[in-house]
Design a protein around this motif. Structure first.
Motif, PDB file in Angstrom:
ATOM      1  N   HIS A 462      31.050  27.339  41.173  1.00  0.00           N
ATOM      2  CA  HIS A 462      30.366  28.517  42.557  1.00  0.00           C
ATOM      3  C   HIS A 462      30.058  27.429  43.116  1.00  0.00           C
ATOM      4  O   HIS A 462      29.544  27.847  44.440  1.00  0.00           O
ATOM      5  CB  HIS A 462      30.026  29.840  41.823  1.00  0.00           C
ATOM      6  N   LYS A 466      29.900  26.489  47.149  1.00  0.00           N
ATOM      7  CA  LYS A 466      29.382  27.096  47.538  1.00  0.00           C
ATOM      8  C   LYS A 466      28.921  26.132  48.759  1.00  0.00           C
ATOM      9  O   LYS A 466      28.466  25.834  49.780  1.00  0.00           O
ATOM     10  CB  LYS A 466      28.832  28.287  47.666  1.00  0.00           C
ATOM     11  N   ARG A 618      40.802  34.810  37.235  1.00  0.00           N
ATOM     12  CA  ARG A 618      40.204  35.419  38.387  1.00  0.00           C
ATOM     13  C   ARG A 618      39.344  36.255  37.528  1.00  0.00           C
ATOM     14  O   ARG A 618      37.979  37.135  38.243  1.00  0.00           O
ATOM     15  CB  ARG A 618      41.600  36.569  38.348  1.00  0.00           C
ATOM     16  N   ASP A 621      36.347  34.381  37.908  1.00  0.00           N
ATOM     17  CA  ASP A 621      35.629  34.551  39.131  1.00  0.00           C
ATOM     18  C   ASP A 621      34.332  36.428  38.964  1.00  0.00           C
ATOM     19  O   ASP A 621      33.856  36.868  39.824  1.00  0.00           O
ATOM     20  CB  ASP A 621      36.501  34.997  40.168  1.00  0.00           C
ATOM     21  N   ASN A 625      30.684  35.919  39.223  1.00  0.00           N
ATOM     22  CA  ASN A 625      30.268  37.152  41.025  1.00  0.00           C
ATOM     23  C   ASN A 625      29.140  37.652  41.056  1.00  0.00           C
ATOM     24  O   ASN A 625      28.219  37.734  41.221  1.00  0.00           O
ATOM     25  CB  ASN A 625      31.035  37.085  41.629  1.00  0.00           C
ATOM     26  N   THR A 655      28.493  40.240  49.341  1.00  0.00           N
ATOM     27  CA  THR A 655      29.866  39.333  49.147  1.00  0.00           C
ATOM     28  C   THR A 655      30.315  38.966  47.871  1.00  0.00           C
ATOM     29  O   THR A 655      31.366  38.778  47.956  1.00  0.00           O
ATOM     30  CB  THR A 655      29.206  37.683  49.942  1.00  0.00           C
ATOM     31  N   ASP A 659      34.139  39.910  46.588  1.00  0.00           N
ATOM     32  CA  ASP A 659      34.662  39.004  45.757  1.00  0.00           C
ATOM     33  C   ASP A 659      35.026  39.030  43.928  1.00  0.00           C
ATOM     34  O   ASP A 659      36.020  38.696  44.248  1.00  0.00           O
ATOM     35  CB  ASP A 659      33.751  36.800  45.911  1.00  0.00           C
ATOM     36  N   CYS A 660      34.228  39.639  43.347  1.00  0.00           N
ATOM     37  CA  CYS A 660      34.208  40.543  42.442  1.00  0.00           C
ATOM     38  C   CYS A 660      35.022  40.610  42.507  1.00  0.00           C
ATOM     39  O   CYS A 660      36.215  41.658  41.536  1.00  0.00           O
ATOM     40  CB  CYS A 660      33.351  41.065  41.685  1.00  0.00           C
ATOM     41  N   GLU A 662      37.584  41.510  44.957  1.00  0.00           N
ATOM     42  CA  GLU A 662      38.890  40.650  45.199  1.00  0.00           C
ATOM     43  C   GLU A 662      39.808  40.161  43.805  1.00  0.00           C
ATOM     44  O   GLU A 662      40.736  40.075  43.549  1.00  0.00           O
ATOM     45  CB  GLU A 662      38.756  39.515  46.457  1.00  0.00           C
ATOM     46  N   ALA A 663      38.668  39.451  42.933  1.00  0.00           N
ATOM     47  CA  ALA A 663      38.915  39.298  41.879  1.00  0.00           C
ATOM     48  C   ALA A 663      40.317  40.616  40.673  1.00  0.00           C
ATOM     49  O   ALA A 663      41.397  39.970  40.508  1.00  0.00           O
ATOM     50  CB  ALA A 663      38.560  38.451  40.546  1.00  0.00           C
ATOM     51  N   GLN A 693      32.972  43.530  52.891  1.00  0.00           N
ATOM     52  CA  GLN A 693      32.061  41.651  53.139  1.00  0.00           C
ATOM     53  C   GLN A 693      30.959  43.251  54.059  1.00  0.00           C
ATOM     54  O   GLN A 693      30.276  44.119  54.410  1.00  0.00           O
ATOM     55  CB  GLN A 693      33.002  41.776  53.975  1.00  0.00           C
TER      56      GLN A 693
END
Length: 818
Positions: A462, A466, A618, A621, A625, A655, A659-660, A662-663, A693
Motif C-alpha cells: 500500500h 500510494k 479483496r 484490501d 485498509n 478514504t 476502500d474497505c 468497496e473491497a 468518500q
C-alpha cells in the motif's frame, strides 16, 4: 401471545450473547430455559423438547461432541486441507502477530492501540538526523548522480562510510550505531527526499542482507570479523536471492551447492586450505543491489548432500552463505540500469565455486535454514526501507506541489485555487498522511520487539502504490515542468524509478493477491492456525476446541456486523470523544464485517480460495485498509490531536474505510455462490453501503494547508530535507512561496489598475515601473514584487539544453523577453 413474546425474547437475548461473545453454555442455558417455559405452557411437544435437550448435551459435553460432530469433521478437514510446502510453512511461521490480530478479531481494542508507545528519536539519533544526514543530503545532486555520473560522487561514498550510515542497525559492541528502527526509517526518508539512489545505497546494508542475518544467525567468529568492518564501510555487502528463473518463487531457486571436500585459498588472508569440508556452488543471480561494488556476497541457494557427509538427508534445503567477492570463481561487477536510478545494481554468477562450510551464515548448524532466516528478516525489512522511500515521495510531493500550486498562476489566480488542482492536492496530502501513519505504527511494533510479517506486506504494497498515486498527481499539477527532465525537475527522476519500488521485495501483484490475506488468514485469525496445527498433529481435542470457538466467533461477527450496520455503530463505546469518535465506531463495524466475510470465504471456498487470487486480494484490501485507518487515528492521537490536522486524519480514515467497503462489495459481487452472497450482503449491509468518500471541502482544507507555510504542512513533511539555498531547485520554493504570498495583495492592486486603464504598458516589467512612477506602489512594494517575480520565474522555468541534450542553460532565468 406469551409464547411469541418468549420466542422473541430468547432470540433477542441470543443475539446479545452472540454480540458479546458469551460462552456456548450460556446460550445453551438460555435455549433450555426458553424451551422449558414453552413446554410448561404446553406449546412444545415433549419429543421436540427431548431432541433439543439431546442436541444441547451433544454440543456441550466434549467427549460426545467429538465422537458425533467434530470427530467426523476432523477427518474431512484433514483430507481437504491442502498441504503446505516447506517454503509456505516457513513463511507462515515467520514473524509475529500484533495489531493485525485485533483487526481480524472483529473487536479491536483501541485502548491497547493507544497504549503502544509513540515512536521517538533518542538525542543521539536526532543529532545524526539533523547533522550527518543533513550534510549528506546537501552533498547530493540527483541530476548529476543519475544522468551524468551514474553513481554517487566519491566524496558522498566516503562520507557514508566514515559516518556509519552503513552500520545503523549494527550493535555498538561491533562499532555500529544500534539505532532504533524508527531512526533508521527516518534517515532513509530524509535521504530519499534528496536522492533515491543515495537512499537505496544506505538502506540496503541496513535492511535484508548480511548485516542483519549475521546479527541474528552468524557465528561468533563471523560476527566479530564482519560486523565491525560492515559498520564502518570497510566491507560493502549485497545479498543475492533472485535468479532468472525464480523471483517470488523462492522454492524454485535453481542455484545449487553440493556438499563435498575440496581446497581453496582464502582471499582475505591468502592462506591455502586443503581437503576441507565445504560446498561446491553454481549460481546465477540478478537485480542484486550493491552487487557491482560489493566486497562480500550473501548468497541463497539449495544445498544437496548426495554423499551424506552431513547426515542422512540428501536435500538439505535453502542455505545462505557469505562469500568474499574476490574469491576465485565469483563473477561480479556488471550493472543493471533500473529506470533512471543510478544505485549500484547488477548480476553475479559462478560455476563450481568451492567454499568452506564455515562460510555458511551461522555455520554448519544453519544449513537448510536459509529460507526461514530470510523471511524472518524480511518481515522487518519490508516495514522500513521501501515504505520509508514511499513516505519520502509523499512528503516531497506534498511540499513541492503545494508550493508550486500557490506560486504558479493562470488567469490571474494561483492554480491551486482551481478545484481540479485542489482535488489532486487533497489526495497528495491525504495519501502522505496515510503512508506516514501506517509506517509509524509498524515501526512502533518493531521497536517493541515485534516482527509483524502480515503488516510488513501491507506496508510494502500500500505504501508503494500510494507513492505511485501521489507522484502521479504531483506530476499532473506540475504539468510540462515535470514532463521535461533537467536539473530543475525534482519529480521526474523519482517518477521514472517508481517501478523499482513496485517490483522489489515481493512484486506488488503477488503481495496483494497472495501474501497479505494468504498469510494473514493463517497467522492473524484467532483460530485458523490452531485448526491447521491440530490437523497436522492429529490432535482431535485441540481441533474440537478451536473449531467450536471458531463457529461461535463467526456467529458473533455475523450478529455484530448486522447490528452495527443497522445502527451505524452509533452505540459502540470508544476511548475518545469529539470529531474522530465515529471513525473508531466505523472501524469496529467494518472489522466485524471483515472477520465474518473472511470466515465465509474460507468456509465456502476452502483450499480453493488460495487460487482465487482476486477474491483473496479483496479480503487483503479489507484488512489493509482497516490497518491504515487505525494507524491514522493513532498518529493523530500521538500528535496531540491538533485541530489543523483534522482534515488530514478525516480524509485518511474515510478514504481507507470507503476502500474497505468497496473491497467488501467486490468480494460479494464476485463470490461464486450467488445466493449466499446475496444473503450475506443483506446482513453485512442491511442499510446499504453507507460509507462515503471524504467531502470535497475536506480535500480543499488539505490543499489550502499545503499551499502556505503552516503547522499542519510542517508536521506532514517533518522529515524531509529542505534546503534553504535559493539556487537549489527545491530550496527556492519556500523563498518564492513566501514572496508570492507577501505580494499577492500588491499584484491584485496592479491588475485592478491595469483593468481600469491606469497602467498602459504592454510588458509586465514596464507596467510595474509605471505603477511606481505613478505612486500606485511604494519603492519597497516595487522591490518586493521584483523579487517575488524573479523567484517565481526560477520556480516555473523548465530546463532547456543544447541540440545534443548535453548542457542545460543555467542562465535561462535571466532570459526575460516579455
Amino acid at each position: 401471545m406469551s409464547i411469541f413474546i418468549c420466542i422473541v425474547a430468547v432470540v433477542a437475548l441470543l443475539g446479545v450473547l452472540a454480540y458479546s461473545r458469551a460462552p456456548l453454555w450460556w446460550s445453551s442455558l438460555l435455549i433450555l430455559i426458553g424451551a422449558a417455559y414453552a413446554f410448561y405452557q404446553q406449546s412444545l411437544n415433549p419429543i421436540v423438547l427431548g431432541m433439543l435437550i439431546a442436541l444441547l448435551i451433544i454440543l456441550n459435553f466434549k467427549p460426545i461432541r467429538r465422537a458425533l460432530i467434530t470427530g467426523p469433521l476432523f477427518s474431512i478437514f484433514r483430507k481437504i486441507t491442502p498441504p503446505m510446502s516447506q517454503t509456505e510453512q516457513e513463511a507462515v511461521d515467520a514473524g509475529t502477530v500484533w495489531w493485525d490480530r485485533d483487526l481480524f478479531s472483529g473487536k479491536p481494542d483501541f485502548d491497547k492501540l493507544h497504549q503502544y508507545a509513540k515512536p521517538t528519536l533518542t538525542a543521539e539519533e536526532e543529532a545524526f538526523l539533523n547533522g550527518p544526514t543533513e550534510t549528506l543530503c546537501a552533498m547530493l545532486n540527483d541530476w548529476q548522480i543519475t544522468q551524468k555520473d551514474k553513481d554517487l560522487p566519491p566524496e558522498a561514498w566516503d562520507f557514508i562510510k566514515k559516518n556509519g550510515f552503513l552500520g545503523m542497525i549494527i550493535k555498538k559492541e561491533f562499532g555500529g550505531k544500534e539505532f532504533s528502527n524508527y531512526a533508521h526509517a527516518r534517515v532513509v526518508t530524509k535521504i530519499a527526499t534528496r536522492s533515491g539512489s543515495a537512499a537505496v545505497t544506505v538502506m540496503v546494508p541496513n535492511s535484508l542482507g548480511p548485516g542483519e542475518l549475521l546479527q541474528h544467525y552468524g557465528t561468533e567468529a563471523q560476527k566479530n570479523y564482519y560486523l565491525p568492518r560492515l559498520a564502518v564501510g570497510e566491507e560493502i555487502p549485497c545479498f543475492a536471492l533472485t535468479s532468472p528463473e525464480a523471483g517470488s518463487d523462492a522454492g524454485g531457486i535453481p542455484d545449487f551447492g553440493i556438499v563435498t571436500r575440496g581446497s581453496y585459498t582464502d582471499p582475505r588472508t591468502g592462506i591455502a586450505h586443503d581437503n576441507v569440508l565445504g560446498i561446491r556452488l553454481t549460481w546465477e543471480k540478478r537485480y542484486i543491489t550493491l552487487g557491482p561494488v560489493a566486497t562480500i556476497l550473501g548468497l541463497a541457494f539449495k544445498l544437496y548432500d548426495p554423499d551424506h557427509l552431513l547426515g542422512s538427508k540428501e536435500d538439505i534445503g535453502i542455505t545462505c552463505a557469505l562469500i568474499p567477492t574476490e574469491h576465485k570463481g565469483v563473477e561480479i561487477g556488471r550493472r543493471h540500469y533500473p529506470g533512471t536510478s543510478a544505485f549500484q545494481n547488477g548480476p553475479n554468477w559462478g560455476k563450481d565455486v568451492f567454499i568452506p562450510m564455515d562460510w555458511v551464515i551461522g555455520g554448519q548448524d544453519y544449513v537448510g535454514k536459509g529460507w526461514k532466516m530470510l523471511v524472518e528478516c524480511l518481515s522487518v525489512g519490508r516495514c522500513i526501507s521501501l515504505p520509508a522511500m514511499s513516505v519520502a515521495t509523499g512528503m516531497l510531493s506534498s511540499y513541492t506541489t503545494g508550493a508550486y500550486a500557490r506560486i504558479r498562476s493562470q488567469f490571474g489566480l494561483s492554480i491551486g485555487r482551481f478545484e481540479g488542482v485542489d482535488e489532486a492536492l487533497g489526495r497528495i496530502g491525504g495519501f502522505t498522511y496515510q503512508m506516514d501513519a501506517a509506517q509509524r505504527l509498524a515501526l512502533t511494533g518493531l521497536d517493541s520487539g515485534e516482527k509483524p510479517s502480515v503488516i510488513s506486506g501491507i506496508l510494502k504494497y500500500h505504501n508503494t502504490e500510494k507513492m505511485r498515486k501521489t507522484l502521479n498527481d504531483a506530476m499532473d499539477v506540475h504539468a510540462g515542468k515535470a514532463v521535461c527532465i533537467g536539473p530543475r525537475n525534482y519529480l521526474a527522476l523519482g517518477y521514472h524509478a517508481i517501478p523499482v519500488a513496485i517490483t522489489v521485495e515481493g512484486a506488488n501483484i503477488l503481495t496483494r493477491s497472495m501474501i497479505i490475506f494468504g498469510q494473514g488468514a493463517i497467522r492473524s485469525h484467532p483460530f485458523v492456525l490452531r485448526e491447521l496445527k491440530a490437523a497436522m498433529n492429529k490432535d482431535l481435542p485441540a481441533f474440537d476446541d478451536a473449531v467450536i470457538s471458531h463457529i461461535g466467533f463467526a456467529v458473533s461477527n455475523l450478529v455484530r456486523s448486522c447490528w452495527l450496520g443497522l445502527t451505524g455503530a452509533r452505540f459502540v463505546s470508544v476511548p475518545v470523544s469529539g470529531p474522530t469518535a465515529q471513525h473508531y465506531r466505523d472501524i469496529v463495524r467494518f472489522s466485524s464485517a471483515f472477520a465474518f466475510l473472511a470466515d465465509m470465504g474460507m468456509a465456502t471456498l476452502g483450499g480453493s480460495l488460495k487460487f482465487k487470487e482476486k477474491l483473496s486480494a479483496r479480503l487483503g484490501d479489507m484488512l489493509s485498509n482497516l490497518y491504515i485507518a487505525t494507524a491514522a487515528l493513532k498518529k493523530f492521537n500521538d500528535d496531540g490531536q491538533p485541530t489543523e490536522d483534522r482534515p488530514l486524519v478525516r480524509w485518511a480514515v474515510e478514504t481507507a474505510l470507503f476502500d474497505c467497503q468497496e473491497a467488501m462489495n467486490g468480494f460479494l459481487a464476485n463470490h461464486p455462490n450467488r445466493a449466499l452472497a446475496w444473503c450475506v450482503r443483506k446482513l453485512v449491509f442491511p442499510c446499504g453501503m453507507s460509507m462515503r468518500q471524504p467531502a470535497d471541502t475536506v480535500g480543499t482544507d488539505i490543499a489550502r494547508s499545503l499551499m502556505e507555510p503552516s503547522a499542519s504542512r510542517d508536521r506532514l513533511v517533518q522529515f524531509m530535507y529542505r534546503s534553504s539555498d535559493e539556487n537549489d531547485s527545491i530550496g527556492v520554493l519556500e523563498h518564492a512561496l513566501k514572496a508570492v504570498i507577501a505580494t499577492e495583495a500588491i499584484e491584485n492592486k496592479l491588475r485592478r489598475a491595469q483593468r481600469e486603464g491606469k497602467l498602459k504598458a504592454i510588458v509586465a516589467q514596464a507596467r510595474l515601473q509605471e505603477a511606481l512612477n505613478q505612486g500606485l506602489i511604494t519603492a519597497e512594494e516595487h522591490a518586493a514584487v521584483v523579487r517575488a517575480r524573479r523567484l517565481k520565474r526560477e520556480v516555473i522555468m523548465v530546463d532547456d539544453f543544447d541540440a545534443q541534450l548535453m548542457h542545460a542553460d543555467s542562465e535561462a532565468i535571466h532570459r526575460v523577453i516579455v
